[in-house]
Design an enzyme around this catalytic site. Structure first.
Site, mmCIF file in Angstrom:
data_model
loop_
_atom_site.group_PDB
_atom_site.id
_atom_site.type_symbol
_atom_site.label_atom_id
_atom_site.label_comp_id
_atom_site.label_asym_id
_atom_site.label_seq_id
_atom_site.Cartn_x
_atom_site.Cartn_y
_atom_site.Cartn_z
ATOM 1 N N ASP A 1 0.842 -1.201 0.000
ATOM 2 C CA ASP A 1 0.000 0.000 0.000
ATOM 3 C C ASP A 1 0.880 1.254 0.000
ATOM 4 O O ASP A 1 0.367 2.380 -0.038
ATOM 5 C CB ASP A 1 -1.014 -0.002 1.158
ATOM 6 C CG ASP A 1 -0.354 0.024 2.532
ATOM 7 O OD1 ASP A 1 0.889 -0.074 2.608
ATOM 8 O OD2 ASP A 1 -1.087 0.128 3.536
ATOM 9 N N SER A 2 2.207 1.053 -0.011
ATOM 10 C CA SER A 2 3.127 2.163 -0.262
ATOM 11 C C SER A 2 2.819 2.825 -1.597
ATOM 12 O O SER A 2 3.265 3.941 -1.865
ATOM 13 C CB SER A 2 4.573 1.663 -0.251
ATOM 14 O OG SER A 2 4.713 0.528 -1.080
ATOM 15 N N ASP B 1 -0.988 -6.279 -0.177
ATOM 16 C CA ASP B 1 -1.144 -5.568 1.089
ATOM 17 C C ASP B 1 -2.621 -5.274 1.322
ATOM 18 O O ASP B 1 -3.348 -4.936 0.396
ATOM 19 C CB ASP B 1 -0.398 -4.228 1.006
ATOM 20 C CG ASP B 1 0.503 -3.984 2.191
ATOM 21 O OD1 ASP B 1 0.440 -4.758 3.166
ATOM 22 O OD2 ASP B 1 1.293 -3.019 2.125
ATOM 23 N N LYS C 1 -0.836 -9.359 3.165
ATOM 24 C CA LYS C 1 -0.054 -8.856 4.307
ATOM 25 C C LYS C 1 -0.914 -7.858 5.068
ATOM 26 O O LYS C 1 -1.630 -7.074 4.452
ATOM 27 C CB LYS C 1 1.232 -8.172 3.836
ATOM 28 C CG LYS C 1 2.002 -7.505 4.981
ATOM 29 C CD LYS C 1 3.360 -7.012 4.556
ATOM 30 C CE LYS C 1 3.379 -5.640 3.924
ATOM 31 N NZ LYS C 1 2.795 -4.557 4.756
ATOM 32 N N GLU D 1 -0.938 -5.247 8.796
ATOM 33 C CA GLU D 1 -0.116 -4.630 9.839
ATOM 34 C C GLU D 1 -0.689 -4.898 11.228
ATOM 35 O O GLU D 1 -1.907 -4.915 11.407
ATOM 36 C CB GLU D 1 -0.037 -3.110 9.609
ATOM 37 C CG GLU D 1 0.649 -2.742 8.304
ATOM 38 C CD GLU D 1 0.784 -1.229 8.103
ATOM 39 O OE1 GLU D 1 0.489 -0.458 9.044
ATOM 40 O OE2 GLU D 1 1.183 -0.832 6.999
ATOM 41 N N GLU E 1 9.815 -3.753 10.286
ATOM 42 C CA GLU E 1 10.185 -2.465 9.671
ATOM 43 C C GLU E 1 10.758 -1.500 10.707
ATOM 44 O O GLU E 1 10.158 -1.264 11.763
ATOM 45 C CB GLU E 1 8.956 -1.843 8.987
ATOM 46 C CG GLU E 1 9.271 -0.484 8.353
ATOM 47 C CD GLU E 1 8.249 0.004 7.347
ATOM 48 O OE1 GLU E 1 7.322 -0.750 6.994
ATOM 49 O OE2 GLU E 1 8.391 1.158 6.904
HETATM 50 O O1 KIV Z 1 3.608 -1.054 1.610
HETATM 51 C C1 KIV Z 1 4.764 -1.493 1.513
HETATM 52 O O2 KIV Z 1 5.437 -1.337 0.497
HETATM 53 C C2 KIV Z 1 5.316 -2.204 2.652
HETATM 54 C C3 KIV Z 1 6.775 -2.500 2.645
HETATM 55 C C4 KIV Z 1 7.532 -1.274 2.942
HETATM 56 C C5 KIV Z 1 7.119 -3.610 3.544
HETATM 57 O O3 KIV Z 1 4.603 -2.507 3.568
#
Ligand code: KIV
Length: 276
Positions: free
Chosen positions: A46-47, A85, A115, A117, A184
């Site tokens: 989600d970056s 994510d 993934k 958090e 992280e």
């Molecule tokens: O969103 C993302 O790219 C991430 C990575 C930095 C691990 O969570």
């Protein structure tokens, strides 16, 4: 037939002490290149809210936006594991939302895993997801979706209490069934202790050399994203500069008439063989 990377590959690599490689990607051509290069896992992070959409945080990213990018990445990948994510508010609102949205990432997006958090707080959700067949990667330490509570993008796990919480979070996630955990922005010593403590692999970003694998963001390691330069990023290329100078060259070529040249043109009649 390509041998695909699975969660078993992750566990095997941890057992055998072989490092796991992961990068983010958000579209078909870049995913294709990373896959061809031999990367183990591609995270559609989600970056993308920051490096693709230009937001200041990852918070505005929606499930639909994630799905759009996950589908594009999926089409470019044969071997690597594709991890989607879960964006902010796609799982924090409860079990049903978590199952539905994570399910979409696999069912519609074609992801191999998701993934999310959080540590102890999300362990129950992780158990539910894994229970219905959705592989989950955890993410603790600096969790960007909690940036407003953390008070900025800062290193986590520096005091005794915080380190203890990280230990508990990591253990709770492992017990809940995650197949790996992203660590992280945590001190090297803490990352090492957690890595040694777990049977599942840790994937570090800003967590030093002792984690079982590493992950970086596409636009960071290639030097495309120039707004923020975190200390933990190694910039393997300066593609932002390359793109800038190529674009300036193009502008000059168009203005001066150097582009298009005959070899870039179609003609009604064949001219000399050199111009074909
Ligand atoms: O969103 C993302 O790219 C991430 C990575 C930095 C691990 O969570």
């Amino acid at each position: 037939m390509v041998k695909k990377v699975t969660i078993r590959t992750f566990l095997k690599k941890k057992r055998e002490g072989e490092k796991i490689t992961m990068l983010t990607a958000y579209d078909y051509p870049s995913a294709r290149i990373l896959d061809r290069a031999g990367i183990d896992a591609i995270l559609v992070g989600d970056s993308l809210g920051m490096v693709i959409q230009g937001h200041e945080t990852t918070l505005p990213v929606t499930v639909d936006e994630m799905l759009y990018h996950v589908k594009a990445v999926r089409r470019g990948v044969e071997r690597a594991m594709v991890i989607a994510d879960m964006p902010f508010l796609s799982y924090q609102t409860g079990r049903d939302d978590a199952i539905y949205n994570a399910g979409l990432m696999l069912k519609e997006g074609g992801a191999d895993a998701v993934k999310l958090e959080g540590g102890e707080r999300v362990a129950g959700l992780v158990e539910d997801l894994v229970g219905i067949g959705i592989p989950v990667m955890g993410h603790i330490g600096l969790t960007p979706q909690s940036v407003n509570v953390l008070g900025g993008y800062r290193v986590q796990g520096k005091t005794g209490e915080d380190i203890d919480r990280l230990r508990r979070d990591a253990k709770a996630l492992e017990d809940a069934g995650v197949f790996a955990i992203v660590l992280e922005s945590v001190p090297v010593e803490v990352a090492k202790e957690i890595t040694d403590m777990l049977k599942i692999p840790t994937i570090g970003i800003g967590a030093g050399p002792h984690t079982d694998g590493q992950v970086l963001v596409f636009h960071d390691y290639l030097g495309i994203f120039e707004d923020i330069k975190p200390r933990f990023v190694k910039r393997y290329r300066e593609l932002g500069q390359e793109i800038l100078s190529a674009t300036r060259e193009y502008i000059e070529d168009v203005k001066s008439g150097r582009f298009p040249a005959p070899e870039h043109c179609f003609y009604l009649e064949k001219k000399t063989s050199q111009e074909d």
